[in-house]
Write a protein that holds these residues in place. Structure first.
Motif, PDB file in Angstrom:
ATOM      1  N   ALA A 182      14.459   2.323   1.755  1.00 19.78           N
ATOM      2  CA  ALA A 182      14.049   1.403   2.906  1.00 19.78           C
ATOM      3  C   ALA A 182      13.678   2.383   4.026  1.00 19.78           C
ATOM      4  O   ALA A 182      12.673   2.022   4.883  1.00 19.78           O
ATOM      5  N   THR A 183      14.426   3.353   4.043  1.00 17.14           N
ATOM      6  CA  THR A 183      13.947   4.124   5.561  1.00 17.14           C
ATOM      7  C   THR A 183      12.740   4.876   5.134  1.00 17.14           C
ATOM      8  O   THR A 183      12.096   5.101   6.144  1.00 17.14           O
ATOM      9  N   ASP A 184      12.596   5.412   3.964  1.00 18.48           N
ATOM     10  CA  ASP A 184      10.957   6.008   3.848  1.00 18.48           C
ATOM     11  C   ASP A 184       9.934   4.904   4.271  1.00 18.48           C
ATOM     12  O   ASP A 184       9.009   5.375   4.938  1.00 18.48           O
ATOM     13  N   VAL A 185      10.146   3.755   3.659  1.00 20.49           N
ATOM     14  CA  VAL A 185       9.113   2.586   3.707  1.00 20.49           C
ATOM     15  C   VAL A 185       9.101   2.447   5.333  1.00 20.49           C
ATOM     16  O   VAL A 185       7.987   2.184   5.893  1.00 20.49           O
ATOM     17  N   ASP A 244       0.898  -1.205   0.081  1.00 15.02           N
ATOM     18  CA  ASP A 244       0.102  -0.134   0.127  1.00 15.02           C
ATOM     19  C   ASP A 244       0.959   1.324  -0.200  1.00 15.02           C
ATOM     20  O   ASP A 244       0.645   2.071  -0.342  1.00 15.02           O
ATOM     21  N   VAL A 245       1.997   1.209   0.741  1.00 15.31           N
ATOM     22  CA  VAL A 245       2.685   2.411   0.783  1.00 15.31           C
ATOM     23  C   VAL A 245       3.513   2.743  -0.348  1.00 15.31           C
ATOM     24  O   VAL A 245       3.498   3.857  -1.017  1.00 15.31           O
ATOM     25  N   LEU A 246       3.797   1.712  -1.153  1.00 13.09           N
ATOM     26  CA  LEU A 246       4.557   1.828  -2.654  1.00 13.09           C
ATOM     27  C   LEU A 246       3.491   2.084  -3.548  1.00 13.09           C
ATOM     28  O   LEU A 246       3.879   2.524  -4.695  1.00 13.09           O
ATOM     29  N   LYS A 247       2.339   1.915  -3.599  1.00 14.17           N
ATOM     30  CA  LYS A 247       1.487   1.780  -4.575  1.00 14.17           C
ATOM     31  C   LYS A 247       1.178   3.643  -5.179  1.00 14.17           C
ATOM     32  O   LYS A 247       1.157   4.268  -4.334  1.00 14.17           O
ATOM     33  N   THR A 301       2.099  -6.823 -10.643  1.00 12.76           N
ATOM     34  CA  THR A 301       1.355  -7.694  -9.653  1.00 12.76           C
ATOM     35  C   THR A 301       1.001  -7.230  -8.518  1.00 12.76           C
ATOM     36  O   THR A 301      -0.021  -7.330  -7.707  1.00 12.76           O
ATOM     37  N   ALA A 302       2.118  -6.790  -7.610  1.00 13.79           N
ATOM     38  CA  ALA A 302       2.032  -6.030  -6.114  1.00 13.79           C
ATOM     39  C   ALA A 302       0.854  -5.132  -6.256  1.00 13.79           C
ATOM     40  O   ALA A 302      -0.010  -5.208  -5.287  1.00 13.79           O
ATOM     41  N   SER A 303       0.920  -4.326  -7.057  1.00 15.33           N
ATOM     42  CA  SER A 303       0.004  -3.165  -6.911  1.00 15.33           C
ATOM     43  C   SER A 303      -1.532  -3.458  -7.117  1.00 15.33           C
ATOM     44  O   SER A 303      -2.661  -3.220  -6.448  1.00 15.33           O
TER      45      SER A 303
END
Ligand SMILES: O=c1[nH]cc([C@@H]2O[C@H](COP(=O)(O)OP(=O)(O)OP(=O)(O)O)[C@@H](O)[C@H]2O)c(=O)[nH]1
Length: 613
Positions: free
Chosen positions: A319-322, A309-312, A358-360
């Motif tokens: 990695a720090t942002d996530v 969800d965060v990366l969508k 696929t992930a999104s």
């Protein structure tokens, strides 16, 4: 076993045959390829004079057929299949290109031209690899053609007309079918017979071997082997599905629908390069099975922490942002993200991590095709059940934990909702395929047994304007069904009826449907239920069963059945489903005209009609 690994290169891809030709369909399915059929709408009207040679015309037509389908499927779902195959067969004689005759006179003209002479049959083939980037369709086309020479006997007028009147010439290039009556007209064939019939299988397999197995330069070391979850720094090496081969779809940034897979060491594929490995193979299947749960847990954990969800819809994030957004440690998040990238769930670049398509589509919690609810269900009750498997085995208990077996009337509202979210996601994903696997327009009323949130019912009424659909499920489920939405408009033609499948009488309908429900039922319960339905069906009523295909069939088709029998990574706890078994069962229960189809690359759908008693 050189054969199946070649076709197996397409095993985990969504493959579409862009052709209405029954012969092409048969040739490819006999070869063990799994695919969907989406006939092309491309009109075969390219200007023949503008091509330097007849084969160039066939190849271009094949390419346009395949691209039309890739484009249409992409427009429709915003997601193209991984591979689309198109083909075009023509006959060339005396500088003329002959396609399918438009009428009997045309067939007569073609066949008289071929009488007593040699001609060439060309089939052009296009293999289109698709991937979607930023919503845009990207394609990479491999094309080739095969030529076969055919010599006809002298054909008398009488023979010619008798053949034309048989009707056989009409849907065939050059006006004849070499595989049937037309074979009697042929004196000899030089080259690939199947090429004349419509698909050059031998050349196609060579092409697959070339595409997916570019030979290594002499002296190049073998690719490094990895466990299912590699050391964080080495995940880039896992970009190819089986290690060692090149995969055009991936090489071009493409994405595998079933891409998140542990890697098995190379075994016999070396044969394809002419390099025979004389060492005994390592027990790849065993190691994969021992390790497989780690990959599942990584996926389920990343879903639960809402990484996808965060990366969508965002650019690459570090990695720090996530870590900040999911409220977790930076080191732990970096490792999780790296392993997700190794599994093909995320893309990693110098700028950070981003979702794969696929992930999104399936792992973020929103969106029409989200399987987030199914992931949560696996991470919760299903994971819990398998953690105590040893105890269940010792005590002879069912593998499905008792609370789950008891069903929604014993569950808390939250547990029922969790189950419904899982079912809803899967139903929405498969509904279109189930609804269109067969033409259901002759039916006017249907009842989806265990229809849960009504996702399939809504798709059915959307697809069939005269159909009324009843969703029949336990009262606890029906009470909560209103909380779920589908992309379809709410319809007055969908009705919800509470009841218990095993004890209450079923709502009247002329089509009963089960979808992804029967696979874990014990045999006696399944037989009992289906006999009850058979008893409630009037003659002419239909029964439609749709189930996820078992792992066994997929693996057998791919050649992975080389593993010791009984070792399967997926499908644990499933009733082995094969269309043949269900066909026989339905026939025993009094259904006739039982037909089976494969839908969406994942489902088997079977439809039978109740015979008169
Ligand atoms: O001996 C045989 N020769 C040819 C055939 C069949 O002829 C047709 C060729 O037509 P085309 O390539 O245009 O393919 P279509 O059937 O129109 O299907 P598409 O949807 O792919 O355009 C082909 O079906 C061959 O199988 C034959 O049967 N015997």
């Amino acid at each position: 076993m050189l054969l199946r690994p070649v076709i197996g290169k397409l095993q985990h891809k969504r493959v579409v045959l862009a052709s209405s030709s029954p012969r092409r369909r048969e040739i490819l399915s006999n070869a063990g390829l799994r695919f969907e059929v989406v006939p092309s709408r491309f009109k075969e009207k390219l200007h023949k004079g503008s091509f330097a040679a007849p084969h160039a015309y066939a190849v271009e037509t094949a390419k346009q057929k395949a691209l039309e389908v890739a484009d249409r499927m992409h427009q429709k779902d915003l997601r193209a299949p991984d591979v689309v195959i198109g083909a075009d067969t023509i006959v060339a004689v005396g500088g003329l290109i002959l396609e399918k005759p438009v009428d009997k006179q045309d067939a007569y003209r073609m066949l008289s031209r071929l009488s007593g002479k040699e001609h060439s049959v060309f089939t052009g083939v296009a293999i289109v690899h698709c991937c979607t980037r930023d919503g845009q369709l990207d394609t990479e086309v491999s094309e080739f053609y095969e030529e076969t020479t055919v010599k006809f006997s002298e054909l008398s007028e009488e023979l010619l007309w008798e053949y034309i009147d048989s009707g056989e010439p009409m849907d065939k290039a050059g006006g004849y079918g070499i595989q049937a009556l037309g074979g009697m007209l042929v004196e000899y064939v030089r080259g690939d017979f199947l090429n004349v019939v419509g698909f050059p299988l031998n050349r196609f397999c060579k092409e697959l071997a070339r595409l997916y197995h570019a030979p290594r330069a002499p002296g190049t070391p073998r690719p490094v082997q990895h466990d299912s979850i590699p050391a964080v720094d080495t995940f880039e090496d896992l970009s190819d599905s089986k290690g060692g081969g090149s995969d055009p779809a991936r090489a071009s940034g493409g994405l595998q629908a079933g891409g998140a897979r542990p890697q098995a060491p190379r075994t016999q594929e070396a044969d394809l390069n002419g390099v025979t490995d004389s060492q005994p193979g390592l027990p790849a299947g065993l190691l994969e099975l021992m390790d497989g749960f780690k990959a599942s847990k990584v996926l389920l954990t990343a879903c639960k922490l809402q990484v996808f969800d965060v990366l969508k819809d965002r650019g690459p994030l570090s990695a720090t942002d996530v870590a900040r957004e999911i409220d977790a440690s930076v080191g732990g998040t970096a490792r999780l993200l790296d392993v997700c990238a190794a599994l093909g769930l995320l893309d990693k670049s110098d700028r950070g991590y981003s979702n794969t398509e696929t992930a999104s589509l399936h792992l973020a919690s929103d969106g029409e095709q989200s399987l987030h609810g199914l992931a949560a269900y696996h991470d919760g009750p299903v994971w819990g059940a398998f953690t105590h498997l040893g105890r269940a085995v010792r005590e002879g208990a069912a593998w499905t934990p008792e609370p789950l077996l008891q069903g929604p009337h014993k569950w808390s509202t939250e547990a029922t909702l969790q189950f419904m979210r899982a079912s809803h996601g899967l139903s929405k994903l498969t509904a279109q395929h189930v609804a269109t696997a067969f033409d259901l327009s002759p039916f006017t009323s249907a009842c989806h047994l265990g229809g849960c949130t009504g996702a399939l019912a809504h798709k059915l009424v959307q697809e069939y304007p005269h159909l009324q659909v009843t969703v029949f499920d336990l009262p606890e489920v029906i009470k909560l069904a209103g909380d779920f939405q589908t992309d379809a408009q709410p319809s007055e033609r969908v009705h919800f009826v509470p009841g218990d499948l095993s004890s209450d009488s079923l709502p009247p309908a002329d089509l009963y449907i089960f979808c992804s429900l029967l696979h874990d039922w014990p045999d006696d319960r399944l037989h009992g239920l289906l006999s009850r339905i058979s008893g409630s069906c009037k003659p002419g009523a239909g029964l439609l069963l749709a189930e996820l295909a078992p792992a066994e069939e997929e693996e057998e088709a791919s050649g992975a059945a080389r593993r010791p029998p009984g070792l399967r990574t997926r499908g644990v706890g499933r009733r082995p489903w094969s269309p043949g078994q269900y066909r026989r069962l339905l026939q025993r229960l009094g259904f006739q005209d039982v037909q089976a189809a494969r839908a969406g690359g994942l489902l088997h759908v079977v439809l039978g009609t109740r015979a008169p008693p």
